[in-house]
Design an enzyme around this catalytic site. Structure first.
Site, PDB file in Angstrom:
ATOM      1  N   ASN A  32       0.824  -1.217   0.000  1.00 39.88           N
ATOM      2  CA  ASN A  32       0.000   0.000   0.000  1.00 39.88           C
ATOM      3  C   ASN A  32       0.859   1.269   0.000  1.00 39.88           C
ATOM      4  O   ASN A  32       0.338   2.371   0.071  1.00 39.88           O
ATOM      5  CB  ASN A  32      -0.967   0.019   1.200  1.00 39.88           C
ATOM      6  CG  ASN A  32      -0.239   0.127   2.536  1.00 39.88           C
ATOM      7  OD1 ASN A  32       0.986   0.209   2.575  1.00 39.88           O
ATOM      8  ND2 ASN A  32      -0.983   0.128   3.619  1.00 39.88           N
ATOM      9  N   LEU A  33       2.174   1.097  -0.069  1.00 40.03           N
ATOM     10  CA  LEU A  33       3.130   2.224  -0.158  1.00 40.03           C
ATOM     11  C   LEU A  33       3.040   3.173   1.039  1.00 40.03           C
ATOM     12  O   LEU A  33       3.394   4.345   0.933  1.00 40.03           O
ATOM     13  CB  LEU A  33       2.952   3.010  -1.471  1.00 40.03           C
ATOM     14  CG  LEU A  33       3.114   2.199  -2.763  1.00 40.03           C
ATOM     15  CD1 LEU A  33       2.888   3.097  -3.983  1.00 40.03           C
ATOM     16  CD2 LEU A  33       4.515   1.573  -2.846  1.00 40.03           C
ATOM     17  N   ASP A  58      -4.117  -2.266   0.146  1.00 36.70           N
ATOM     18  CA  ASP A  58      -3.891  -2.580   1.552  1.00 36.70           C
ATOM     19  C   ASP A  58      -4.276  -4.036   1.782  1.00 36.70           C
ATOM     20  O   ASP A  58      -5.324  -4.483   1.324  1.00 36.70           O
ATOM     21  CB  ASP A  58      -4.751  -1.648   2.414  1.00 36.70           C
ATOM     22  CG  ASP A  58      -4.283  -1.669   3.850  1.00 36.70           C
ATOM     23  OD1 ASP A  58      -4.290  -2.750   4.463  1.00 36.70           O
ATOM     24  OD2 ASP A  58      -3.881  -0.603   4.352  1.00 36.70           O
ATOM     25  N   LEU A  59      -3.419  -4.729   2.508  1.00 33.20           N
ATOM     26  CA  LEU A  59      -3.697  -6.144   2.789  1.00 33.20           C
ATOM     27  C   LEU A  59      -4.999  -6.329   3.558  1.00 33.20           C
ATOM     28  O   LEU A  59      -5.590  -7.400   3.541  1.00 33.20           O
ATOM     29  CB  LEU A  59      -2.578  -6.714   3.675  1.00 33.20           C
ATOM     30  CG  LEU A  59      -1.365  -7.310   3.012  1.00 33.20           C
ATOM     31  CD1 LEU A  59      -0.476  -7.896   4.082  1.00 33.20           C
ATOM     32  CD2 LEU A  59      -1.765  -8.393   2.026  1.00 33.20           C
ATOM     33  N   SER A 124      11.074 -10.857  14.207  1.00 37.22           N
ATOM     34  CA  SER A 124      12.189 -10.002  14.605  1.00 37.22           C
ATOM     35  C   SER A 124      12.812 -10.517  15.895  1.00 37.22           C
ATOM     36  O   SER A 124      12.111 -11.087  16.747  1.00 37.22           O
ATOM     37  CB  SER A 124      11.649  -8.588  14.820  1.00 37.22           C
ATOM     38  OG  SER A 124      12.590  -7.793  15.490  1.00 37.22           O
ATOM     39  N   TYR A 148       5.163  -2.822  19.217  1.00 37.23           N
ATOM     40  CA  TYR A 148       5.607  -3.390  17.931  1.00 37.23           C
ATOM     41  C   TYR A 148       6.055  -4.840  18.123  1.00 37.23           C
ATOM     42  O   TYR A 148       5.631  -5.747  17.411  1.00 37.23           O
ATOM     43  CB  TYR A 148       6.751  -2.550  17.344  1.00 37.23           C
ATOM     44  CG  TYR A 148       7.560  -3.277  16.282  1.00 37.23           C
ATOM     45  CD1 TYR A 148       6.996  -3.554  15.047  1.00 37.23           C
ATOM     46  CD2 TYR A 148       8.868  -3.708  16.526  1.00 37.23           C
ATOM     47  CE1 TYR A 148       7.716  -4.241  14.071  1.00 37.23           C
ATOM     48  CE2 TYR A 148       9.590  -4.386  15.562  1.00 37.23           C
ATOM     49  CZ  TYR A 148       9.013  -4.651  14.336  1.00 37.23           C
ATOM     50  OH  TYR A 148       9.731  -5.348  13.380  1.00 37.23           O
ATOM     51  N   LYS A 152       4.572  -8.745  16.780  1.00 31.43           N
ATOM     52  CA  LYS A 152       5.332  -9.847  16.149  1.00 31.43           C
ATOM     53  C   LYS A 152       5.156 -11.129  16.950  1.00 31.43           C
ATOM     54  O   LYS A 152       4.957 -12.207  16.391  1.00 31.43           O
ATOM     55  CB  LYS A 152       6.826  -9.483  16.063  1.00 31.43           C
ATOM     56  CG  LYS A 152       7.149  -8.361  15.108  1.00 31.43           C
ATOM     57  CD  LYS A 152       6.901  -8.767  13.667  1.00 31.43           C
ATOM     58  CE  LYS A 152       7.172  -7.648  12.688  1.00 31.43           C
ATOM     59  NZ  LYS A 152       6.695  -7.921  11.332  1.00 31.43           N
ATOM     60  N   ARG A 230      25.214  -5.072  18.470  1.00 29.88           N
ATOM     61  CA  ARG A 230      24.131  -5.730  17.732  1.00 29.88           C
ATOM     62  C   ARG A 230      24.698  -6.628  16.644  1.00 29.88           C
ATOM     63  O   ARG A 230      25.818  -6.434  16.174  1.00 29.88           O
ATOM     64  CB  ARG A 230      23.234  -4.689  17.056  1.00 29.88           C
ATOM     65  CG  ARG A 230      22.471  -3.792  18.016  1.00 29.88           C
ATOM     66  CD  ARG A 230      21.412  -4.550  18.796  1.00 29.88           C
ATOM     67  NE  ARG A 230      20.641  -3.665  19.645  1.00 29.88           N
ATOM     68  CZ  ARG A 230      21.014  -3.266  20.862  1.00 29.88           C
ATOM     69  NH1 ARG A 230      22.163  -3.664  21.364  1.00 29.88           N
ATOM     70  NH2 ARG A 230      20.236  -2.485  21.569  1.00 29.88           N
ATOM     71  N   ARG A 291      19.183   4.881  25.496  1.00 29.75           N
ATOM     72  CA  ARG A 291      17.823   4.980  24.961  1.00 29.75           C
ATOM     73  C   ARG A 291      16.919   4.059  25.795  1.00 29.75           C
ATOM     74  O   ARG A 291      17.257   2.890  25.999  1.00 29.75           O
ATOM     75  CB  ARG A 291      17.836   4.529  23.492  1.00 29.75           C
ATOM     76  CG  ARG A 291      16.489   4.601  22.795  1.00 29.75           C
ATOM     77  CD  ARG A 291      16.622   4.367  21.292  1.00 29.75           C
ATOM     78  NE  ARG A 291      17.128   3.046  20.950  1.00 29.75           N
ATOM     79  CZ  ARG A 291      17.322   2.604  19.709  1.00 29.75           C
ATOM     80  NH1 ARG A 291      17.055   3.389  18.682  1.00 29.75           N
ATOM     81  NH2 ARG A 291      17.780   1.391  19.479  1.00 29.75           N
TER      82      ARG A 291
END
Ligand code: NAD
Ligand code: UD1
Length: 345
Positions: A32-33, A58-59, A124, A148, A152, A230, A291
């Site tokens: 859907n950009l 859009d999915l 992730s 987020y 997942k 990381r 952070r």
């Protein structure tokens, strides 16, 4: 037979499209950009000298998605589409739960309706939360610490339940560590909107002069130089991991989980030094506070993916920085420049 790539205009999706086409697969893209540009699709086509169908939908639009499945003979789906900004997910959790979970639900329901049962899902390392031991293997306990990451983790759980309920499914959950770099042509790469959240795109924008300096988030971790470590993985190695996972889908048990990383970590200061070498430019930095939500050390045990997928990474830190820099210096404003130009002519 075609592979449906959701989110194929995005960073990892576009690189995977190139590798799929070069390996001889037919592809169909749905995007859907909302976080990508049409130009990325044009460049995939230019790089591979191959055209393919892209649907700007859009999915979550079930009717349109069904039309895509009705029109194409789809054998498997690689599902990249989703929202991925951790900070935004904390501020707007419902946006993330809705988009990431609901789009995956619609996708799976439509797949079942059309008898398509092969699925690769972009998970992730964030699902591990605050890991208790290093390196992290696939059996480590899960405990995502932001919305987020929880989307997942929830999608992983949903897909496990689905695989359990219906043995036709062949599902691979791929847990990416830190994807970086770009295609070696410099034509496609990562193009974050606004201020980059992730380290490497930030360093790249400092190198090109778009930002003044890198804020190093903490230098008092228990790591080689005190800065966060990381497991950075070159996006082309990551893309190739999807091809391996795809070729092993039908042989494996009906649900598999793999870490995709290099198995080796680098600190923030090591990444800055490697980028200085690759770009030939000084990267100014200052030490800032930690952070919130960050961990000191995170790298993968990749033994399972190495053994079962027959996959290992081939590109090291120098290639990661070199290719990132080539993309950044050839496209100082990402894909936008060319789009503005295209509108003017
Ligand atoms: P990206 O934002 O560049 O690509 C995602 C693509 O999905 C974008 O093109 C976006 O427009 C599209 N999209 C989002 N929601 C959609 C929807 N509802 N319908 C259709 N298209 C939609 O992200 P990326 O870095 O390429 O990541 C791909 C996947 O890998 C994501 O699921 C992300 O969560 C996961 N992942 C990424 C990283 C990373 O560091 N890049 C790390 C771990 C996991
Ligand atoms: C972030 C996300 C994680 C996601 C991963 C890959 C957070 C809290 N986590 O993790 O969910 O899966 O990206 O997309 O956002 N750093 C700096 N200065 C910067 C940026 C980063 O010092 O400007 C440091 C970080 O503290 C960290 C390292 O660089 O030590 C890598 O950071 P980043 O690229 O954001 O990745 P992750 O922290 O692994």
């Amino acid at each position: 037979m075609a592979i449906l790539v959701t989110g194929g205009a995005g960073y990892i999706g576009s690189h995977t499209c190139v590798e799929l086409i070069q390996a001889g697969y037919d592809i169909v893209v749905v995007d859907n950009l909302c976080n990508s540009h049409k130009e990325a699709i044009h460049r995939v086509s230019e790089l591979t000298n191959q055209s393919f169908t892209t649907y700007h939908i859009d999915l979550m639009d079930r009717e349109l998605l069904e039309l895509v499945f009705a029109k194409h003979d789809i054998e498997a789906v690689i599902h990249f589409a989703g929202l991925k900004a951790v900070g935004e997910s904390v501020e707007r959790p419902m946006k993330y739960y809705r988009q990431n979970l609901y789009s995956t639900i619609v996708l799976c329901e439509v797949m079942e309706k059309f008898g398509v049962y092969q699925l690769i899902f972009s998970s992730s390392a964030t699902v591990y939360g605050i890991p208790k031991q290093m390196p992290i293997d696939e059996d480590a306990p899960l405990g995502a610490i932001n919305p987020y990451g929880r989307t997942k983790q929830m999608i992983e759980q949903m897909l496990q339940d689905l695989a359990h309920a219906n043995p036709h499914w062949r599902i691979s959950l791929l847990r990416y560590f830190n994807p970086v770099g770009a295609h070696e042509s410099g034509r496609i790469g990562e193009d974050p909107g606004g201020v980059p959240n992730n380290l490497l795109p930030f360093i790249a924008q400092v190198a090109i002069g778009r930002r003044k300096e890198v804020a190093v988030f903490g230098n008092d971790y228990d790591t080689i130089d005190g800065t966060g470590v990381r497991d950075y993985i070159h996006v082309v190695d990551l893309a190739l991991g999807h091809l391996k996972a795809l070729s092993k889908l039908s042989e494996s048990s009906n649900l598999q989980v793999y870490n995709l990383g290099t198995g080796r970590g680098y600190s923030v200061l090591e990444m800055i030094a490697a980028y200085e070498k690759a770009s030939g430019r000084k990267i100014p930095y200052r030490i800032a506070s930690r952070r919130p939500g960050d961990i000191g050390l995170c790298y993968a045990n990749t033994a399972k993916a190495n053994a079962e997928l027959g996959w290992r990474t081939e590109r090291g830190i120098d290639e990661m920085c070199r290719d990132s820099w080539r993309w950044q210096s050839m496209n100082p404003n990402g894909y936008k420049q060319e789009e503005v130009f295209a509108e003017q002519v």
